[in-house]
Every structure is written in structure tokens, then in C-alpha cells.
Design a protein around this motif. Structure first.
Motif, short mmCIF file in Angstrom:
data_model
loop_
_atom_site.label_atom_id
_atom_site.label_comp_id
_atom_site.label_asym_id
_atom_site.label_seq_id
_atom_site.Cartn_x
_atom_site.Cartn_y
_atom_site.Cartn_z
N VAL A 40 1.08 -1.13 0.05
CA VAL A 40 0.06 0.03 0.07
C VAL A 40 0.87 1.29 0.12
O VAL A 40 1.70 1.39 0.81
CB VAL A 40 -0.99 -0.02 1.37
CG1 VAL A 40 -1.75 1.03 1.36
CG2 VAL A 40 -1.91 -1.41 1.37
N ILE A 42 1.78 4.72 1.08
CA ILE A 42 0.72 5.81 1.86
C ILE A 42 1.81 6.94 2.14
O ILE A 42 2.97 7.08 1.70
CB ILE A 42 0.60 5.08 3.25
CG1 ILE A 42 1.96 4.56 3.70
CG2 ILE A 42 -0.21 3.90 3.32
CD1 ILE A 42 2.81 5.20 4.63
N VAL A 48 -2.73 8.63 8.17
CA VAL A 48 -2.80 7.16 8.06
C VAL A 48 -2.58 5.97 9.13
O VAL A 48 -2.24 4.94 9.16
CB VAL A 48 -1.74 6.86 6.81
CG1 VAL A 48 -2.21 7.33 5.54
CG2 VAL A 48 -0.36 6.95 7.14
N ILE A 51 -4.18 2.44 9.37
CA ILE A 51 -3.87 1.38 8.95
C ILE A 51 -2.58 0.74 9.32
O ILE A 51 -2.22 -0.28 9.36
CB ILE A 51 -3.25 1.59 7.22
CG1 ILE A 51 -3.17 0.19 6.41
CG2 ILE A 51 -2.16 2.49 7.02
CD1 ILE A 51 -3.23 0.48 4.79
N PHE A 89 -2.82 -1.04 -3.34
CA PHE A 89 -3.86 0.05 -2.90
C PHE A 89 -2.82 1.12 -2.68
O PHE A 89 -1.67 1.32 -2.57
CB PHE A 89 -4.72 -0.41 -1.82
CG PHE A 89 -5.23 -1.66 -1.83
CD1 PHE A 89 -6.48 -1.69 -2.32
CD2 PHE A 89 -4.62 -2.99 -1.74
CE1 PHE A 89 -7.20 -2.58 -2.56
CE2 PHE A 89 -5.53 -4.07 -1.91
CZ PHE A 89 -6.67 -3.87 -2.23
N GLY A 90 -3.57 2.33 -2.26
CA GLY A 90 -2.92 3.63 -2.09
C GLY A 90 -3.82 4.57 -1.33
O GLY A 90 -4.91 4.27 -1.14
N PHE A 91 -3.19 5.57 -0.64
CA PHE A 91 -4.01 6.54 0.14
C PHE A 91 -3.62 7.95 -0.41
O PHE A 91 -2.67 8.36 -1.17
CB PHE A 91 -3.37 6.65 1.56
CG PHE A 91 -3.91 7.80 2.47
CD1 PHE A 91 -5.24 7.45 3.28
CD2 PHE A 91 -3.42 9.00 2.62
CE1 PHE A 91 -5.72 8.46 4.08
CE2 PHE A 91 -4.00 10.16 3.18
CZ PHE A 91 -5.18 9.51 4.08
N GLY A 113 -10.71 7.13 4.39
CA GLY A 113 -9.36 7.44 5.07
C GLY A 113 -9.48 8.28 6.21
O GLY A 113 -9.01 7.81 7.30
N SER A 228 -9.11 8.99 1.08
CA SER A 228 -9.66 7.56 0.94
C SER A 228 -8.52 6.66 0.66
O SER A 228 -7.41 7.08 0.10
CB SER A 228 -10.57 7.44 -0.21
OG SER A 228 -11.95 8.29 0.15
N TYR A 229 -8.78 5.23 0.70
CA TYR A 229 -7.97 4.45 0.10
C TYR A 229 -8.53 3.90 -0.85
O TYR A 229 -9.73 3.81 -1.12
CB TYR A 229 -7.53 3.30 1.09
CG TYR A 229 -6.95 3.50 2.54
CD1 TYR A 229 -5.66 3.42 2.37
CD2 TYR A 229 -7.64 4.15 3.55
CE1 TYR A 229 -5.07 3.63 3.73
CE2 TYR A 229 -6.89 4.42 4.75
CZ TYR A 229 -5.45 4.27 4.66
OH TYR A 229 -4.85 4.59 5.62
N THR A 231 -7.96 1.77 -5.26
CA THR A 231 -7.11 0.95 -5.76
C THR A 231 -7.37 1.09 -7.44
O THR A 231 -8.14 2.28 -7.55
CB THR A 231 -7.53 -0.48 -5.70
OG1 THR A 231 -6.77 -1.38 -6.41
CG2 THR A 231 -8.97 -0.96 -6.11
N MET A 250 -9.67 -2.79 6.55
CA MET A 250 -9.48 -1.16 6.96
C MET A 250 -10.77 -0.89 7.57
O MET A 250 -10.48 0.21 8.66
CB MET A 250 -9.66 -0.50 5.56
CG MET A 250 -8.35 -0.20 4.73
SD MET A 250 -6.95 0.39 5.79
CE MET A 250 -7.57 1.66 6.72
#
Length: 320
Positions: A40, A42, A48, A51, A89-91, A113, A228-229, A231, A250
Motif C-alpha cells: 500500500v 501511503i 494514515v 492502517i 492500494f494507495g492513500f 481514509g 480515501s484508500y 485501487t 480497513m
């Protein structure tokens, strides 16, 4: 002093608050225990914490995920990393995700998020003016130089909205792009008249005598979901089960963070340079467990009004 401790901590936070290496392929990459390896992207900031707590509490392992967190330089690095498969995934803040969608990048939001606290006077985001300034309220920002970390993004669109709501005309505001860590000094030397900052820089700036004049997130919407997280469409469609399990982990993580603020203040000391005293001083964001579609629509409408988006995208196509 708490302020001094926080100032010392921004070396680690500096690059992170502006707006990496690991390969994707969770479908066929597993640990010896049969866990899916998931990376992920971040930003190592307060937002964050959930997570990190989720990893600490074993929520991801419970969902069959071996989690790796990779620090990026902000959405500019994380968005293409997710799109290319470097990260599963990412933030990111939601306006950046909306802009990506507007540019043809098919991002999918999978979990909330963070959000504003909704409390004017006690939020993690604020516009501050230096000590002795004649800027005392939102409408006083007209014709002023205001620092934001990224032009035409969530900072300026929410500030403009708050100024309009107060009866002012934000079109005369001159936005200046600066990194958050540089803003307290820019206020002090007169480079800008006001600055939009998020924690820990709200605490740093006010500790140096600056005064909050506008809480742009809370005043835009007391329930505004800020980030948000997400994809890629490719991951969402190729491995829906993984996305569902990540979202479940999450949700547990966000709920745990919301119910245990002391744990949030503890965990942020493990991935930032904030010490216990500094971590106790900052205002934490809220951590909702559900994706707020109304917030996405509102942020899109504000971005269209300010020219950051060409039109409001199909929000439903960005959601699970």
C-alpha cells in the motif's frame, strides 16, 4: 516546549506532506503461510494511523493479507504507482482522486481514509494568519496571498467555498504553492499573508503566534470525508476478493482508531518523528468507517466551480 519538539519532527514529515518500490501481483504472490502479499502506498502523516494500527492489531493478517506499507511523496507518486501495479492500494485526498478520474485514470475507492472533526476551532486543518495580522475572518482573505501545498486542489477549493459562504469573493485570492513545512517560516517573513496548514503544522504555526482564521474542512461540511484508500480498476476487477478483504480490514482499523485515540497517538510515534508530548498536542482527524459519497460529490462540485475539474465525474463508478 511542545512546539520545539514538533518542529524537530517535521524532517520526516516534510517530504510526505508535499501532495517506492514494491511490485504488485497479489494474485500469485503469497507468503509461506499462504497470506497474500499486498503493498500500500501511503504518506507517513497522522491521517494514515488507522492502517498502521490495523497492521499492529492483526486485522490484515486475519483477512489473509501480509501488509507492506511504502511511503510515497504524496498523490503524485502514489496514484501512478497504483495505476501501474507497483502498489495494490494507495492513500490520497479525495480531490486528487477526482482529478485523476477526470483525466481518465479509472481509480476505485475501497475504504474511507479520514474526515474533518467537524469542529470549528478544533480541527486538524486550518487557515492561519501571522501574529499581528489584520486577517481575522474568512472574508479578510480577499486579495491576500494564501499558501497551499498544491494549487487547484482540496485546500484552495474548500477555502474558496468557505469564503463564498461567508459572503466574500475568493476570486481575488492569490494562492502560493509551498510545502507545509515551509509555511510557518513564510508566514513569519511576510512571503504570504496566510497559510493553509494541517497537523502537525497547525500546532507549529499557532505555537509561533499564528491565529486560525478559517477551518476550511469543518466549515465546508462538518462530515467532510477528506481522503480515501483506493485501487486501480485492473486490481478491482481482477481480484475482487482481495479488494473485499482489504476493505474489511480497513473498516476494522478505522473503527479501532476512532474508538482508541490514545492508540492513535501511540502509533504515530512509530512512523513519524513526533515524540509522546508532541503526539499528545496535535488535533487528530476523524476516522469514519463508511465511504461518504456526498463528500465526494461536494468536493467534485467545488472543484468544477474553481476550474480544477472539467465536470463532475460519475462518482458511482469510483465506488465498490
Amino acid at each position: 516546549m511542545v512546539r520545539t519538539r514538533i518542529v524537530r519532527a517535521v524532517g520526516v514529515l516534510a517530504a510526505a506532506t508535499l501532495a517506492l518500490s514494491a511490485c504488485g501481483g497479489s494474485d500469485d504472490e503469497q507468503t509461506a503461510d499462504g497470506l497474500d502479499q499486498v503493498t500500500v502506498g501511503i504518506i507517513p502523516i497522522l491521517d494514515v494511523a488507522p492502517i498502521y494500527l490495523g497492521e499492529d492489531q492483526g486485522f490484515f493478517e486475519d483477512e489473509g493479507i501480509d501488509l507492506t506499507l511504502e511511503s510515497g511523496q504524496g498523490g503524485a507518486a502514489i496514484l501512478p504507482g497504483v495505476e501501474s501495479g507497483q502498489f495494490e492500494f494507495g492513500f490520497s485526498n479525495n480531490t486528487s482522486l477526482l482529478v485523476a478520474k477526470d483525466k481518465g485514470i479509472d481509480v476505485r475507492i475501497v475504504a474511507a481514509g479520514n474526515s474533518t472533526t467537524g469542529e470549528v476551532g478544533a480541527d486538524f486543518s486550518a487557515v492561519v494568519a501571522p501574529e499581528g495580522s489584520d486577517i481575522a475572518e474568512a472574508t479578510d482573505l480577499e486579495g491576500k496571498r494564501v499558501a497551499v501545498n498544491t494549487l487547484n486542489n482540496i485546500g484552495s477549493t474548500t477555502i474558496n467555498n468557505a469564503v463564498r459562504e461567508a459572503g466574500g469573493d475568493p476570486s481575488s485570492i492569490e494562492y502560493v504553492e509551498l510545502a507545509f513545512p515551509d509555511m510557518p517560516a513564510a508566514l513569519g517573513n511576510g512571503q504570504v499573508d496566510a497559510a493553509w496548514v494541517v497537523e502537525p503544522f497547525v500546532t507549529i504555526a499557532t505555537g509561533q503566534g499564528a491565529t486560525p482564521v478559517l477551518y476550511n474542512f469543518a466549515e465546508t461540511d462538518p462530515e467532510l470525508m477528506v481522503a480515501s484508500y483506493f485501487t486501480s480498476a485492473k486490481t478491482a476487477e481482477a481480484d475482487a476478493d482481495l479488494v473485499e478483504r482489504f476493505a474489511a480490514a480497513m473498516e476494522k482499523s478505522l473503527a479501532y482508531a476512532a474508538e482508541n485515540p490514545d492508540e492513535v497517538r501511540r502509533i504515530i510515534q512509530t512512523y513519524t518523528s513526533l515524540d509522546a508530548e508532541a503526539a499528545e498536542a496535535v488535533t487528530l482527524p476523524a476516522f469514519p468507517t463508511e465511504i461518504d459519497e456526498d463528500s465526494l460529490t461536494l468536493l467534485a462540485e467545488l472543484a468544477v466551480e474553481d476550474g480544477a475539474l472539467s465536470s463532475v465525474p460519475d462518482i458511482s463508478s469510483m465506488l465498490p
